[in-house]
Design a protein around this motif. Structure first.
Motif, mmCIF file in Angstrom:
data_model
loop_
_atom_site.group_PDB
_atom_site.id
_atom_site.type_symbol
_atom_site.label_atom_id
_atom_site.label_comp_id
_atom_site.label_asym_id
_atom_site.label_seq_id
_atom_site.Cartn_x
_atom_site.Cartn_y
_atom_site.Cartn_z
ATOM 1 N N UNK A 127 0.828 -1.207 0.000
ATOM 2 C CA UNK A 127 0.000 0.000 0.000
ATOM 3 C C UNK A 127 0.864 1.260 0.000
ATOM 4 N N UNK A 128 0.472 2.224 -0.822
ATOM 5 C CA UNK A 128 1.147 3.521 -0.910
ATOM 6 C C UNK A 128 2.567 3.402 -1.466
ATOM 7 N N UNK A 129 2.899 2.269 -2.074
ATOM 8 C CA UNK A 129 4.233 2.082 -2.649
ATOM 9 C C UNK A 129 4.105 1.778 -4.134
ATOM 10 N N UNK A 130 4.730 2.607 -4.959
ATOM 11 C CA UNK A 130 4.860 2.336 -6.389
ATOM 12 C C UNK A 130 6.304 1.915 -6.632
ATOM 13 N N UNK A 131 6.542 0.617 -6.932
ATOM 14 C CA UNK A 131 7.932 0.134 -7.070
ATOM 15 C C UNK A 131 8.752 0.904 -8.096
ATOM 16 N N UNK A 132 8.080 1.571 -9.046
ATOM 17 C CA UNK A 132 8.809 2.315 -10.079
ATOM 18 C C UNK A 132 9.163 3.728 -9.629
ATOM 19 N N UNK A 133 8.654 4.133 -8.447
ATOM 20 C CA UNK A 133 8.891 5.501 -7.980
ATOM 21 C C UNK A 133 9.543 5.538 -6.594
ATOM 22 N N UNK A 134 10.217 4.465 -6.218
ATOM 23 C CA UNK A 134 10.918 4.449 -4.932
ATOM 24 C C UNK A 134 12.090 5.426 -4.989
ATOM 25 N N UNK A 135 12.187 6.350 -4.028
ATOM 26 C CA UNK A 135 13.313 7.305 -4.051
ATOM 27 C C UNK A 135 14.649 6.590 -3.878
ATOM 28 N N UNK A 136 15.619 6.974 -4.659
ATOM 29 C CA UNK A 136 16.920 6.306 -4.619
ATOM 30 C C UNK A 136 18.039 7.323 -4.414
ATOM 31 N N UNK A 137 19.134 6.841 -3.848
ATOM 32 C CA UNK A 137 20.344 7.641 -3.695
ATOM 33 C C UNK A 137 21.139 7.555 -5.001
ATOM 34 N N UNK A 138 21.586 8.707 -5.505
ATOM 35 C CA UNK A 138 22.357 8.749 -6.758
ATOM 36 C C UNK A 138 23.801 9.087 -6.410
ATOM 37 N N UNK A 139 24.703 8.096 -6.406
ATOM 38 C CA UNK A 139 26.091 8.338 -5.979
ATOM 39 C C UNK A 139 26.798 9.438 -6.762
#
Length: 444
Positions: A123-135
């Motif tokens: 719920x409330x999670x879109x696997x394609x829009x998970x925030x990620x760290x960009x090294x």
């Protein structure tokens, strides 16, 4: 034989406004719940899912193989299980949510624009829009070298075994630390190790070891490992102690949160009057280093409705092989007991609730037992379940300890707060922290 355990998760209810603050001695961060919910509206399906997830994690913990002064941060409840904090890594800082987990030690975040999370339809999670760290967007991020001692936190002290292609007589080796794969009870993650700055208001901690995960299974958020390993966040920060409260899971995915307080100096370490303390105990087993990551407490008694349940001593404390004992784990939802212990506790409940009829249909749908039918009753009285732990003794001069505090609002205790502290004599690189959850919110 599988080592028997009792894993305790204590409920803490507290409502605070969300903020991050720091003093010369502490850092405070918000903490919020992440309780695993099913997209289904069926409450029994949600119960069964949470119970299954907790059981899987308990099995994983039992069978793991060897592998300023104060900071405060908010703790948030989320709909996919656990409690989260926001941490900022890099220069400029990039902020990501992390699940607070005292049952593991590695700190990692979803990383790079190619991050993939499989089976992450929560719920409330879109696997394609998970925030990620960009090294590449951090000027201070760097890959961990194979010869760096911090590589040994995960892969052991033998440099040649983790760096087989490096010349053993030369200090020049351009190889990076091997990629990691971490298995959790309900999922896993894999990636490579970085060093980068951890940023708090008024304080920056340089060169924190953090995992850059590029693939995860059922792990939609990063994990802040608060276990007793060298790679844990408290160990790397050199914390003297930390504490937190947990808000009710009724506030999942809302702005409601409580505080995680990190003490970064020895100032303000005095005990508080009116609080009960219990020491953390190490697992005596030398055969499995994974057991040394856990926070053991000495469980003395289990009491149901004022009646002590007679539990064999072997289940209450770990033996020389590491079997037995009780641990505190913030990454599980339900309390887990070894079958032999659970049966004794359940029998006492059934005995004391003999006037209520069993809800066999609910037991079949939820996978939980015993359940009782109280739908036609105006008032219901259930026996309390109490866990009695050893109090700290005067001659306990070293080690870590846990204390439980309660707050009253309107005459009733409405929250429970847990805190861990270390006294002189313990190398805080080898252990710290506390955490826990409870199934009680499902039963309200």
């Amino acid at each position: 034989m599988a080592p028997p355990y009792i894993i305790l998760f204590l409920l803490a209810l507290l409502s605070h406004t969300a903020f991050t603050s720091s003093t010369p001695n502490t850092i405070t961060l918000p903490l919020s719940p992440l309780l695993t919910k099913s997209p289904s509206s069926d409450p029994f399906h949600s119960l069964k899912l949470a119970a299954s997830t907790s059981l899987t994690r308990a099995h994983h913990l039992k069978h793991r193989n060897t592998p300023p002064s104060l900071v405060t941060t908010p703790v948030y409840p989320k709909g996919y299980g656990g409690y989260s904090i926001d941490l900022s890594f890099g220069t400029p800082p990039q902020t990501s949510p992390f699940v607070l987990d005292t049952g593991s030690s590695l700190v990692w975040f979803p990383c790079t624009s190619r991050y993939l999370c499989s089976h992450c339809l929560f719920p409330h999670i879109d696997p394609t829009k998970i925030p990620t760290f960009i090294p590449k967007n951090s000027s201070t991020a760097k890959l961990l070298g194979c010869r760096n001692p911090k590589c040994g936190y995960l892969f052991g002290p033998d440099v040649q075994s983790r760096c087989p292609q490096c010349n053993p007589v030369s200090q020049n080796c351009s190889l990076t630390c091997p990629p990691y794969i971490i298995q959790y009870g309900s999922g896993s993650t894999a990636g490579f190790l970085l060093l980068d700055n951890l940023d708090f208001p008024g304080k920056t901690v340089p060169d924190i070891l953090v995992g850059c995960s590029i693939l995860s299974i059922r792990q939609p958020s990063g994990i802040a490992g608060f276990g007793r390993g060298q790679e844990s966040l408290p160990s790397q920060m050199g914390l003297k102690r930390f504490s937190y409260c947990l808000v009710s899971h009724r506030f999942d995915d809302s702005p409601e949160n409580s505080d995680l307080v990190l003490q970064i100096s020895s100032t303000g370490g005095a005990k508080t009057d009116g609080l009960s303390y219990t020491p953390f105990r190490p697992n005596p087993s030398a055969n499995n280093s994974a057991f040394r990551e856990y926070y053991y407490v000495t469980l003395r008694k289990v009491i149901v409705g004022g009646q002590r349940v007679k539990i064999p001593f072997k289940f209450l404390e770990p033996d020389s092989e590491g079997n037995g004992g009780a641990i505190v784990d913030s990454g599980s939802t339900f309390t887990f007991m070894e079958r032999a212990v659970y049966d004794l506790v359940a029998q006492e409940f059934v005995k004391q609730l003999g006037n209520y009829s069993r809800a066999k249909d609910v037991e079949a749908q939820s996978g939980l037992s015993p359940c009782f039918n109280v739908s036609s009753l105006a008032t219901v009285s259930f026996p309390e379940l109490d866990f009695s732990v050893q109090r700290r003794r005067q001659n306990d001069v070293a080690g870590c300890e846990l204390f439980l505090a309660g707050r009253r609002f309107g005459g009733a205790v409405s929250d429970r707060c847990l805190r861990r502290r270390c006294r002189s004599g313990e190398d805080h690189r080898s252990g710290h922290h506390l955490g826990e959850l409870s199934a009680a919110e499902f039963l309200r």
